[in-house]
Design a protein around this motif. Structure first.
Motif, PDB file in Angstrom:
ATOM      1  N   GLN A   5       6.314   0.442   4.044  1.00 27.93           N
ATOM      2  CA  GLN A   5       6.215   1.328   5.211  1.00 27.93           C
ATOM      3  C   GLN A   5       5.230   2.444   4.895  1.00 27.93           C
ATOM      4  OE1 GLN A   5       7.534   1.515   8.204  1.00 27.93           O
ATOM      5  NE2 GLN A   5       9.021  -0.168   8.167  1.00 27.93           N
ATOM      6  N   THR A   6       4.429   2.809   5.864  1.00 30.96           N
ATOM      7  CA  THR A   6       3.521   3.949   5.669  1.00 30.96           C
ATOM      8  C   THR A   6       3.225   4.588   7.022  1.00 30.96           C
ATOM      9  OG1 THR A   6       1.267   4.592   5.088  1.00 30.96           O
ATOM     10  CG2 THR A   6       1.585   2.289   5.643  1.00 30.96           C
ATOM     11  N   ARG A   7       2.890   5.866   6.978  1.00 30.02           N
ATOM     12  CA  ARG A   7       2.499   6.560   8.219  1.00 30.02           C
ATOM     13  C   ARG A   7       1.010   6.342   8.504  1.00 30.02           C
ATOM     14  NH1 ARG A   7       6.552   9.104   5.883  1.00 30.02           N
ATOM     15  NH2 ARG A   7       8.251   9.924   7.161  1.00 30.02           N
ATOM     16  N   ASN A   8       0.328   5.665   7.607  1.00 31.24           N
ATOM     17  CA  ASN A   8      -1.079   5.310   7.846  1.00 31.24           C
ATOM     18  C   ASN A   8      -1.166   4.545   9.166  1.00 31.24           C
ATOM     19  OD1 ASN A   8      -3.553   3.646   7.770  1.00 31.24           O
ATOM     20  ND2 ASN A   8      -3.798   4.511   5.732  1.00 31.24           N
ATOM     21  N   ASN A   9      -2.064   4.972  10.051  1.00 38.79           N
ATOM     22  CA  ASN A   9      -2.045   4.377  11.397  1.00 38.79           C
ATOM     23  C   ASN A   9      -2.920   3.138  11.559  1.00 38.79           C
ATOM     24  OD1 ASN A   9      -4.594   5.500  11.535  1.00 38.79           O
ATOM     25  ND2 ASN A   9      -4.369   6.196  13.645  1.00 38.79           N
ATOM     26  N   LEU A  10      -3.456   2.596  10.474  1.00 36.67           N
ATOM     27  CA  LEU A  10      -4.142   1.296  10.608  1.00 36.67           C
ATOM     28  C   LEU A  10      -3.088   0.240  10.954  1.00 36.67           C
ATOM     29  CD1 LEU A  10      -6.592   1.247   7.555  1.00 36.67           C
ATOM     30  CD2 LEU A  10      -7.247   1.151   9.965  1.00 36.67           C
ATOM     31  N   ARG A  11      -3.469  -0.733  11.754  1.00 36.68           N
ATOM     32  CA  ARG A  11      -2.504  -1.771  12.150  1.00 36.68           C
ATOM     33  C   ARG A  11      -2.015  -2.545  10.934  1.00 36.68           C
ATOM     34  NH1 ARG A  11      -4.576  -5.893  15.966  1.00 36.68           N
ATOM     35  NH2 ARG A  11      -6.395  -5.643  14.644  1.00 36.68           N
ATOM     36  N   GLU A  12      -0.764  -2.988  11.002  1.00 28.05           N
ATOM     37  CA  GLU A  12      -0.162  -3.683   9.863  1.00 28.05           C
ATOM     38  C   GLU A  12      -0.976  -4.928   9.494  1.00 28.05           C
ATOM     39  OE1 GLU A  12       4.076  -4.087   9.982  1.00 28.05           O
ATOM     40  OE2 GLU A  12       4.061  -5.632   8.420  1.00 28.05           O
ATOM     41  N   LYS A  13      -1.433  -5.624  10.523  1.00 29.56           N
ATOM     42  CA  LYS A  13      -2.206  -6.848  10.261  1.00 29.56           C
ATOM     43  C   LYS A  13      -3.487  -6.505   9.477  1.00 29.56           C
ATOM     44  CE  LYS A  13      -3.994 -10.979  12.474  1.00 29.56           C
ATOM     45  NZ  LYS A  13      -5.451 -10.855  12.561  1.00 29.56           N
ATOM     46  N   THR A  14      -4.143  -5.442   9.889  1.00 26.97           N
ATOM     47  CA  THR A  14      -5.368  -5.008   9.195  1.00 26.97           C
ATOM     48  C   THR A  14      -5.043  -4.633   7.755  1.00 26.97           C
ATOM     49  OG1 THR A  14      -6.164  -4.119  11.289  1.00 26.97           O
ATOM     50  CG2 THR A  14      -7.283  -3.359   9.296  1.00 26.97           C
ATOM     51  N   ARG A  15      -3.952  -3.912   7.568  1.00 29.85           N
ATOM     52  CA  ARG A  15      -3.580  -3.489   6.209  1.00 29.85           C
ATOM     53  C   ARG A  15      -3.290  -4.697   5.316  1.00 29.85           C
ATOM     54  NH1 ARG A  15       0.848  -0.830   5.746  1.00 29.85           N
ATOM     55  NH2 ARG A  15       1.704  -0.959   7.850  1.00 29.85           N
ATOM     56  N   GLY A  16      -2.668  -5.712   5.901  1.00 28.74           N
ATOM     57  CA  GLY A  16      -2.368  -6.928   5.134  1.00 28.74           C
ATOM     58  C   GLY A  16      -3.644  -7.660   4.733  1.00 28.74           C
ATOM     59  N   VAL A  17      -4.538  -7.812   5.693  1.00 28.26           N
ATOM     60  CA  VAL A  17      -5.804  -8.518   5.415  1.00 28.26           C
ATOM     61  C   VAL A  17      -6.618  -7.740   4.382  1.00 28.26           C
ATOM     62  CG1 VAL A  17      -8.007  -9.224   6.456  1.00 28.26           C
ATOM     63  CG2 VAL A  17      -5.870  -9.661   7.679  1.00 28.26           C
ATOM     64  N   MET A  18      -6.622  -6.408   4.511  1.00 31.71           N
ATOM     65  CA  MET A  18      -7.382  -5.574   3.561  1.00 31.71           C
ATOM     66  C   MET A  18      -6.772  -5.623   2.162  1.00 31.71           C
ATOM     67  SD  MET A  18     -10.075  -4.416   4.954  1.00 31.71           S
ATOM     68  CE  MET A  18     -10.074  -6.040   5.669  1.00 31.71           C
ATOM     69  N   THR A  19      -5.445  -5.681   2.100  1.00 30.15           N
ATOM     70  CA  THR A  19      -4.795  -5.760   0.783  1.00 30.15           C
ATOM     71  C   THR A  19      -5.218  -7.049   0.074  1.00 30.15           C
ATOM     72  OG1 THR A  19      -2.918  -4.431   1.492  1.00 30.15           O
ATOM     73  CG2 THR A  19      -2.560  -5.851  -0.393  1.00 30.15           C
ATOM     74  N   ASP A  20      -5.245  -8.145   0.808  1.00 31.01           N
ATOM     75  CA  ASP A  20      -5.666  -9.425   0.208  1.00 31.01           C
ATOM     76  C   ASP A  20      -7.128  -9.350  -0.255  1.00 31.01           C
ATOM     77  OD1 ASP A  20      -3.164 -10.412   0.718  1.00 31.01           O
ATOM     78  OD2 ASP A  20      -3.755 -11.565   2.495  1.00 31.01           O
ATOM     79  N   LEU A  21      -7.968  -8.776   0.596  1.00 30.03           N
ATOM     80  CA  LEU A  21      -9.391  -8.653   0.257  1.00 30.03           C
ATOM     81  C   LEU A  21      -9.565  -7.752  -0.974  1.00 30.03           C
ATOM     82  CD1 LEU A  21     -12.416  -9.079   1.048  1.00 30.03           C
ATOM     83  CD2 LEU A  21     -12.214  -7.045   2.500  1.00 30.03           C
ATOM     84  N   LEU A  22      -8.866  -6.630  -0.982  1.00 26.26           N
ATOM     85  CA  LEU A  22      -8.959  -5.691  -2.108  1.00 26.26           C
ATOM     86  C   LEU A  22      -8.467  -6.359  -3.394  1.00 26.26           C
ATOM     87  CD1 LEU A  22      -7.761  -2.621  -0.074  1.00 26.26           C
ATOM     88  CD2 LEU A  22      -9.875  -2.604  -1.419  1.00 26.26           C
ATOM     89  N   ASN A  23      -7.392  -7.126  -3.305  1.00 21.30           N
ATOM     90  CA  ASN A  23      -6.864  -7.772  -4.515  1.00 21.30           C
ATOM     91  C   ASN A  23      -7.814  -8.842  -5.052  1.00 21.30           C
ATOM     92  OD1 ASN A  23      -4.485  -6.472  -5.385  1.00 21.30           O
ATOM     93  ND2 ASN A  23      -3.341  -7.337  -3.665  1.00 21.30           N
ATOM     94  N   GLN A  24      -8.520  -9.535  -4.153  1.00 23.83           N
ATOM     95  CA  GLN A  24      -9.501 -10.517  -4.635  1.00 23.83           C
ATOM     96  C   GLN A  24     -10.642  -9.802  -5.355  1.00 23.83           C
ATOM     97  OE1 GLN A  24      -9.547 -14.112  -4.665  1.00 23.83           O
ATOM     98  NE2 GLN A  24     -11.039 -13.381  -6.187  1.00 23.83           N
ATOM     99  N   GLN A  25     -11.137  -8.719  -4.750  1.00 20.82           N
ATOM    100  CA  GLN A  25     -12.236  -7.978  -5.386  1.00 20.82           C
ATOM    101  C   GLN A  25     -11.769  -7.336  -6.692  1.00 20.82           C
ATOM    102  OE1 GLN A  25     -14.554  -9.590  -3.027  1.00 20.82           O
ATOM    103  NE2 GLN A  25     -15.605  -8.025  -4.206  1.00 20.82           N
ATOM    104  N   LEU A  26     -10.487  -6.933  -6.717  1.00 24.87           N
ATOM    105  CA  LEU A  26      -9.920  -6.352  -7.946  1.00 24.87           C
ATOM    106  C   LEU A  26      -9.957  -7.366  -9.090  1.00 24.87           C
ATOM    107  CD1 LEU A  26      -8.355  -4.130  -9.508  1.00 24.87           C
ATOM    108  CD2 LEU A  26      -6.244  -5.071  -8.528  1.00 24.87           C
ATOM    109  N   CYS A  27      -9.528  -8.593  -8.806  1.00 18.91           N
ATOM    110  CA  CYS A  27      -9.551  -9.639  -9.842  1.00 18.91           C
ATOM    111  C   CYS A  27     -10.961  -9.843 -10.381  1.00 18.91           C
ATOM    112  CB  CYS A  27      -9.075 -10.971  -9.265  1.00 18.91           C
ATOM    113  SG  CYS A  27      -7.307 -11.074  -9.164  1.00 18.91           S
ATOM    114  N   ASP A  28     -11.927  -9.921  -9.465  1.00 20.92           N
ATOM    115  CA  ASP A  28     -13.305 -10.167  -9.889  1.00 20.92           C
ATOM    116  C   ASP A  28     -13.834  -8.976 -10.687  1.00 20.92           C
ATOM    117  OD1 ASP A  28     -12.946 -12.468  -8.412  1.00 20.92           O
ATOM    118  OD2 ASP A  28     -14.444 -12.001  -6.886  1.00 20.92           O
ATOM    119  N   ALA A  29     -13.499  -7.761 -10.260  1.00 14.78           N
ATOM    120  CA  ALA A  29     -13.978  -6.552 -10.948  1.00 14.78           C
ATOM    121  C   ALA A  29     -13.384  -6.461 -12.354  1.00 14.78           C
ATOM    122  CB  ALA A  29     -13.617  -5.309 -10.139  1.00 14.78           C
ATOM    123  N   LEU A  30     -12.103  -6.792 -12.481  1.00 16.28           N
ATOM    124  CA  LEU A  30     -11.465  -6.750 -13.804  1.00 16.28           C
ATOM    125  C   LEU A  30     -12.061  -7.814 -14.717  1.00 16.28           C
ATOM    126  CD1 LEU A  30      -7.773  -6.134 -12.664  1.00 16.28           C
ATOM    127  CD2 LEU A  30      -9.177  -4.538 -13.998  1.00 16.28           C
TER     128      LEU A  30
END
Ligand SMILES: [Fe+2]
Length: 162
Positions: A5-30
């Motif tokens: 849960q967060t008060r961040n007003n981005l839509r939940e769907k957007t936050r989910g898609v961004m989390t997946d994208l960020l985690n993929q880039q995180l793996c590659d960066a590491l």
């Protein structure tokens, strides 16, 4: 994975898609950061000290980008996924060759890896912008600019012979 849960007003769907994208880039960066360390430890030859130090600088920069990427995923209510086991499974970078010795060979291998990560980061900018998350797009823009600079610093060793 469930979002917090967060008060961040981005839509939940957007936050989910961004989390997946960020985690993929995180793996590659590491993965890329660990490849730079591999080069830092094993390089030899006439440009030893310059390259040894430069490769460490690349690894350090990647550590900073990884931290920013992981923390953005968590700020959006996601879970950052950056253990070595996950990176080994999910990284899209080719494995770093383990038999390299000369500066030129390490420069070539690390340039290719930096270029590949730079390209996927540029794609990530567009994906974040299309999803309506300007802040994640901005983060990837910063990472992309930083990776372009690192690529220059490494690749310059191949761009002139004298
Ligand atoms: Fe070191």
């Amino acid at each position: 994975m469930k979002l917090h849960q967060t008060r961040n007003n981005l839509r939940e769907k957007t936050r989910g898609v961004m989390t997946d994208l960020l985690n993929q880039q995180l793996c590659d960066a590491l993965d890329l950061g660990s490849q730079a360390k591999q080069a830092h430890w094993n390089v030899k030859g006439p440009n030893f000290i310059g390259l040894h130090e430069l490769f460490d600088k690349v690894a350090e920069a990647l550590q900073g980008f990884s931290d920013d990427i992981a923390e953005r995923a968590v700020a959006l209510g996601g879970t950052a996924l950056g253990t070595i086991q996950i990176v080994a499974k999910k990284s899209r970078l080719p494995g770093y060759p383990l038999d390299l010795v000369s500066g030129q060979k390490h420069v070539m291998a690390l340039s290719s890896a930096l270029a590949e990560f730079g390209a996927s980061t540029r794609d990530a900018i567009d994906l974040a912008a299309e999803a309506g998350d300007a802040d994640t797009a901005d983060l990837f823009t910063e990472v992309s600019r930083g990776v372009d600079k690192l690529l220059w610093l490494v690749e310059a060793h191949l761009q002139a012979k004298d």
